[in-house]
Write an enzyme that holds these catalytic residues in place. Structure first.
Site, PDB file in Angstrom:
ATOM      1  N   GLU A 160     -90.177  46.652  45.709  1.00  0.00           N
ATOM      2  CA  GLU A 160     -90.250  46.986  47.140  1.00  0.00           C
ATOM      3  C   GLU A 160     -91.551  47.667  47.504  1.00  0.00           C
ATOM      4  OE1 GLU A 160     -88.620  48.633  44.854  1.00  0.00           O
ATOM      5  OE2 GLU A 160     -88.487  50.778  45.320  1.00  0.00           O
ATOM      6  N   HIS A 187     -91.312  48.838  40.834  1.00  0.00           N
ATOM      7  CA  HIS A 187     -90.724  48.874  42.171  1.00  0.00           C
ATOM      8  C   HIS A 187     -91.167  47.644  42.961  1.00  0.00           C
ATOM      9  CE1 HIS A 187     -88.888  52.885  42.177  1.00  0.00           C
ATOM     10  NE2 HIS A 187     -89.847  53.195  41.322  1.00  0.00           N
ATOM     11  N   CYS A 204     -85.882  50.509  38.557  1.00  0.00           N
ATOM     12  CA  CYS A 204     -86.390  51.768  38.005  1.00  0.00           C
ATOM     13  C   CYS A 204     -85.291  52.511  37.240  1.00  0.00           C
ATOM     14  CB  CYS A 204     -87.014  52.615  39.114  1.00  0.00           C
ATOM     15  SG  CYS A 204     -88.048  53.952  38.488  1.00  0.00           S
TER      16      CYS A 204
END
Lengths: 193, 251
Positions: free
Chosen positions: A177, A175, A77
């Site tokens: 994650e 993202h 990001c």
């Protein structure tokens, strides 16, 4: 495997640490240059505002350390955006690893670009086993322009670089994650680089 | 293309889900983490946890819950309910929440929106607005919709956007619990007058209500609780049907 997540005070790094834990890897949070240099793999995260984040990097001298790293580095990001040459956000000079500029989305679309969108034109080991047009979770108001180092693109207002690679440096706008199992697969691929 | 988001909302009290949940394959339906994992696995795009605990002690258990959710769930989640300070938001984000949602505290002290946006970024600041129509005008209500104010829904939404909100979660008190569909007219007006995402909430009863809120209401995301918790609308079926109605959705 020694995995370090660079901890310079920018944003939600717990989520990244937890994601690697789900993959069975304990990541260390650190802003210590020696610890970062000794790592096998490095995550350069970032959520928040670019000029503030860059100021925090400068305070700790990480702005000069990061571009010299030789291990695989993954910017996520804002981390990816800070690795570019310049970002319009806060009129900020970047670390210059990726030879591209970061611009703000026009107001013909809602900003931030928030939610799940697809990544395509995939070309990197980072995306091994990831299908074209896989969904990833994104939250951002600024985007990296296309360049020779683009390894994935996404459409929102325009077609932009949603992932970049320069030698050992990788950057993803989304993202991983927070992008369900496909995102975890990308993190797993990074660990195997 | 950016997809529309489907968001189950879980009410939390003392670290446990409160509303009855009728979900297959759950060892403990009262455990928010179990439920959240299940929702992530069946294709929910995001989750919202609304803390309705009455005491500070009970809220402390929420932080613990947030850590466990962040550890085990691989989609984004928002935490709301009783949040009124920068310190509280800092703690929630540090535990792994992706966004926080503020409601009455923003009305009482609008600068809170600016402060949170400046410190943590707009992307994690959701302003929740509860409103209902009084004499044909949409008025903002506080404390879970129980206290009316003089504030106009559309003016307040515009103000919080300008103050740095990254998203608006609009619940129509007139529609909430009715299962008769979302407040699409008001939603469309919000979506057209603002340039940040709008989450529709209140009124979900069947699949067509979701189709309508995305098409007519121009919502960016739709939130619901009981229709998901009681298995009335399984998320995979919902998403498949939305796709058949040519709505961009993550499958």
């Amino acid at each position: 495997m020694k995995l370090v997540i660079i901890n310079y005070g920018a944003g939600n790094i717990k989520s990244i640490q937890f994601a690697f834990k789900r993959l069975g890897v304990d990541a260390v949070l650190s802003n210590n240059p020696e610890e970062i240099l000794a790592a096998d793999k490095i995550i350069f995260p970032g959520v928040g505002e670019a000029s503030t984040a860059m100021a925090m990097l400068k305070e700790t001298g990480l702005d000069t350390l990061i571009p010299k790293l030789t291990q695989p580095v993954l910017g996520i990001c804002l981390g990816m955006q800070l690795l570019c040459e310049y970002t319009e956000e806060g009129n900020t000079k970047g670390l210059g690893v990726f030879k591209t500029q970061v611009k703000r989305f026009d107001n013909d679309v809602k900003v931030p670009h928030m939610g799940w969108n697809v990544i395509k034109d995939l070309k990197s080991e980072l995306f091994k086993g990831i299908k074209e047009n896989e969904y990833m979770y994104l939250v951002h108001s600024y985007y990296a322009e296309h360049c020779a180092e683009t390894i994935a693109t996404t459409d929102y207002s325009i077609n932009y670089a949603s992932a970049l690679q320069h030698n050992n440096f990788y950057g993803v706008q989304f993202h991983p994650e927070k992008s369900s199992f496909a995102g975890e697969k990308i993190l797993e691929n990074f660990l195997k680089l | 293309m950016l997809t529309k988001r489907i968001i189950p909302c879980l009410d939390i009290k003392n670290g446990r889900t409160v509303k009855g949940v009728n979900f297959v394959d759950l060892r403990d339906a009262g455990d928010p983490v179990e439920l959240a994992k299940q929702y992530a696995n069946v294709g929910a795009d995001e989750l919202v946890f609304l803390d309705i605990s009455a005491t500070l002690e009970a809220r402390a258990t929420t932080l613990d819950m947030v850590i466990r959710v962040a550890e085990q769930v691989n989609i984004p989640f928002t935490v709301g309910g009783g949040i009124s300070s920068i310190e509280h938001v800092d703690a929630l984000l540090k535990c792994g929440a992706d966004k926080v949602s503020i409601n009455s505290s923003a009305v009482k002290r609008p600068d809170l929106v600016n402060e949170l946006a400046n410190k943590f970024g707009s992307q994690c600041v959701v302003v929740a607005i509860d409103a209902k129509q009084i004499d044909g005008n949409w008025k903002v209500h506080l404390a879970g919709g129980s206290i009316p104010t003089d504030m106009d829904l559309f003016e307040w939404a515009k103000e919080v956007e300008q103050r740095g909100a990254g998203e608006i979660l609009f619940t129509s008190m007139d529609h909430d619990g009715t299962k008769n569909g979302f407040a699409n007219e008001a939603l469309a007006k919000l979506s057209e007058s603002l340039n940040i995402p709008i989450i529709a909430s209140g009124g979900a009863g069947n699949v067509l209500h979701f189709v309508d809120t995305f098409k007519e209401g121009k919502a960016d995301a739709a939130l619901a609780a009981s229709v998901f918790h009681f298995g009335e609308i399984p998320i995979p079926d919902l998403k498949k049907e939305l796709k058949e109605h040519h709505i961009e959705i993550r499958l």
